[in-house]
Design an enzyme around this catalytic site. Structure first.
Site, short mmCIF file in Angstrom:
data_model
loop_
_atom_site.label_atom_id
_atom_site.label_comp_id
_atom_site.label_asym_id
_atom_site.label_seq_id
_atom_site.Cartn_x
_atom_site.Cartn_y
_atom_site.Cartn_z
N GLY A 1 37.91 31.86 41.91
CA GLY A 1 38.54 30.84 42.75
C GLY A 1 38.64 31.26 44.21
N GLU B 1 33.59 34.69 36.39
CA GLU B 1 34.22 33.96 35.29
C GLU B 1 33.58 34.25 33.94
OE1 GLU B 1 33.58 32.70 38.25
OE2 GLU B 1 35.29 31.53 38.95
N GLU C 1 35.32 30.49 45.64
CA GLU C 1 35.27 29.02 45.70
C GLU C 1 36.10 28.48 46.86
OE1 GLU C 1 36.42 28.95 41.47
OE2 GLU C 1 34.76 27.56 41.15
C1 LIG Z 1 38.94 28.13 38.07
C2 LIG Z 1 38.98 29.51 38.56
C3 LIG Z 1 38.82 30.55 37.69
C4 LIG Z 1 38.96 31.94 38.16
O1 LIG Z 1 39.07 32.22 39.33
S1 LIG Z 1 38.98 33.14 36.95
C5 LIG Z 1 39.40 34.64 37.80
C6 LIG Z 1 38.20 35.21 38.49
N1 LIG Z 1 38.54 36.50 39.10
C7 LIG Z 1 38.40 37.64 38.45
O2 LIG Z 1 37.98 37.70 37.31
C8 LIG Z 1 38.78 38.90 39.21
C9 LIG Z 1 39.85 39.63 38.48
N2 LIG Z 1 40.22 40.87 39.18
C10 LIG Z 1 39.44 41.97 39.12
O3 LIG Z 1 38.38 42.00 38.54
C11 LIG Z 1 39.99 43.19 39.79
O4 LIG Z 1 41.36 43.04 39.97
C12 LIG Z 1 39.36 43.51 41.17
C13 LIG Z 1 37.87 43.89 40.98
C14 LIG Z 1 39.48 42.32 42.11
C15 LIG Z 1 40.12 44.70 41.81
O5 LIG Z 1 40.16 45.78 40.91
P1 LIG Z 1 41.17 47.00 41.22
O6 LIG Z 1 40.97 47.46 42.61
O7 LIG Z 1 40.99 47.99 40.11
O8 LIG Z 1 42.63 46.36 41.18
P2 LIG Z 1 43.44 45.87 39.88
O9 LIG Z 1 44.31 46.98 39.42
O10 LIG Z 1 42.53 45.25 38.89
O11 LIG Z 1 44.33 44.68 40.51
C16 LIG Z 1 45.56 44.91 41.17
C17 LIG Z 1 46.59 43.99 40.55
O12 LIG Z 1 46.19 42.65 40.79
C18 LIG Z 1 46.12 41.95 39.56
N3 LIG Z 1 45.04 40.95 39.62
C19 LIG Z 1 43.82 41.08 40.15
N4 LIG Z 1 43.13 39.96 40.02
C20 LIG Z 1 43.94 39.08 39.41
C21 LIG Z 1 43.80 37.73 38.99
N5 LIG Z 1 42.67 37.04 39.23
N6 LIG Z 1 44.83 37.14 38.36
C22 LIG Z 1 45.97 37.81 38.15
N7 LIG Z 1 46.19 39.09 38.52
C23 LIG Z 1 45.17 39.70 39.15
C24 LIG Z 1 45.80 43.02 38.52
O13 LIG Z 1 46.15 42.58 37.22
C25 LIG Z 1 46.65 44.15 39.02
O14 LIG Z 1 47.99 43.91 38.64
P3 LIG Z 1 48.92 45.13 38.10
O15 LIG Z 1 49.04 46.06 39.28
O16 LIG Z 1 50.20 44.48 37.73
O17 LIG Z 1 48.19 45.77 36.94
#
Ligand SMILES: C/C=C/C(=O)SCCNC(=O)CCNC(=O)[C@H](O)C(C)(C)COP(=O)(O)OP(=O)(O)OC[C@H]1O[C@@H](n2cnc3c(N)ncnc32)[C@H](O)[C@@H]1OP(=O)(O)O
Length: 258
Positions: free
Chosen positions: A112, A135, A115
């Protein structure tokens, strides 16, 4: 303009709008979407002499890391349909906004988040920014217009690869592929976005508005409607439950194809 998850600062006719949930990498939860709707659908329209909006993310790491996955628990097909439709409607408010909106992408722009950046009229990114539609790693597809706008900017060849692999690309590659207008040294993306808005503000406002309308009308909305339906169908699978749980449990998903 006071919000829970947005910071709006107006200076010299330009509003810098910051998505402010840095602990969750500025993920778009329902509250943040509601506030974006309030801003682009109402509040910003009331600002007289508005030259444009710069949209950015709080903190050094992320623009927006996608929809908030912690809100995915218990999502069914109907809720998925409503979620995608609601998000698309808000992103169309941005794409159809009457003055230019520039994304100043300071870090991760995923799902998102990518997007959202694509719904803006122009995109300036820090050299540290990363882009992707991951996704499929969660067992779903983009739902906020990603399957459509990625093709608009990149063409089918690279768009379908990124949509199917979920790969992340660096700012330089995103620029080379046509996703970005400019790449700047880290920390200079907001200033460059403002510079662009100042330049556009020297032109006739009605002409700029007509440019926005005509460019948008080049593209059909049919694919967006299909995306809402297929997002909901993907939400209705066991693989989606597995994908979302795997992310929250910080493990690799085990997809089974149903
Ligand atoms: C219609 C729309 C649909 C969508 O958009 S679906 C979602 C698409 N996005 C993703 O799949 C990305 C998800 N996030 C990741 O893959 C990773 O993050 C990153 C590669 C961006 C960064 O990784 P790193 O540097 O290791 O950080 P971290 O520990 O994973 O993230 C820090 C905190 O941020 C939270 N977080 C990250 N992305 C999301 C998210 N999309 N929704 C909710 N929380 C998120 C984590 O969980 C964590 O939190 P805590 O410190 O409590 O463990």
């Amino acid at each position: 303009m006071t919000y829970q998850n947005l910071l709006a600062v107006e200076e010299n006719g330009i509003i810098t709008l910051t998505i402010n949930r840095p602990k969750a990498l500025n993920a778009l939860n329902q509250q943040t979407l509601k506030e974006l709707k309030q801003f682009f659908g109402q509040d910003a329209l009331a600002v007289e002499g508005l030259k444009g909006v710069v949209l950015t993310g709080a903190g050094p790491k992320s623009f927006v890391a996608g929809a908030d996955i912690s809100e995915f628990t218990g999502l069914d097909a109907q809720a998925g349909l409503e979620m995608a439709q609601h998000g698309q409607d808000i992103f169309f408010l941005i794409e159809e906004f009457k003055v230019p909106v520039v994304a100043a992408i300071n870090g991760f722009a995923l799902g998102g988040g990518c997007e959202l950046a694509m719904a803006c009229h122009l995109r300036v990114a820090s050299e540290k920014a990363r882009f992707g539609q991951p996704e499929v790693n969660l067992g779903i597809i983009p739902g906020y217009g990603g399957t459509q706008r990625l093709i608009q900017y990149l063409g089918k060849t690279k768009a379908i690869e990124l949509l199917m692999t979920g790969d992340m690309i660096k700012a330089e590659e995103a620029y080379r592929l046509g996703l970005l207008n400019y790449v700047t040294p880290a920390g200079e993306e907001v200033a460059k976005a403002k510079e662009l808005l100042e330049k556009i503000a020297t032109k006739a406002p009605i002409a700029i508005q007509k440019v926005i309308e005509c460019v948008n009308s080049h593209f059909s909305k049919g694919g967006f409607e299909k995306e809402v339906i297929e997002f909901a169908n993907a939400v209705n699978t066991e693989d989606f439950k597995e994908g979302a749980s795997a992310f929250l449990e910080k493990r690799a998903p085990n997809f089974k194809g149903h």
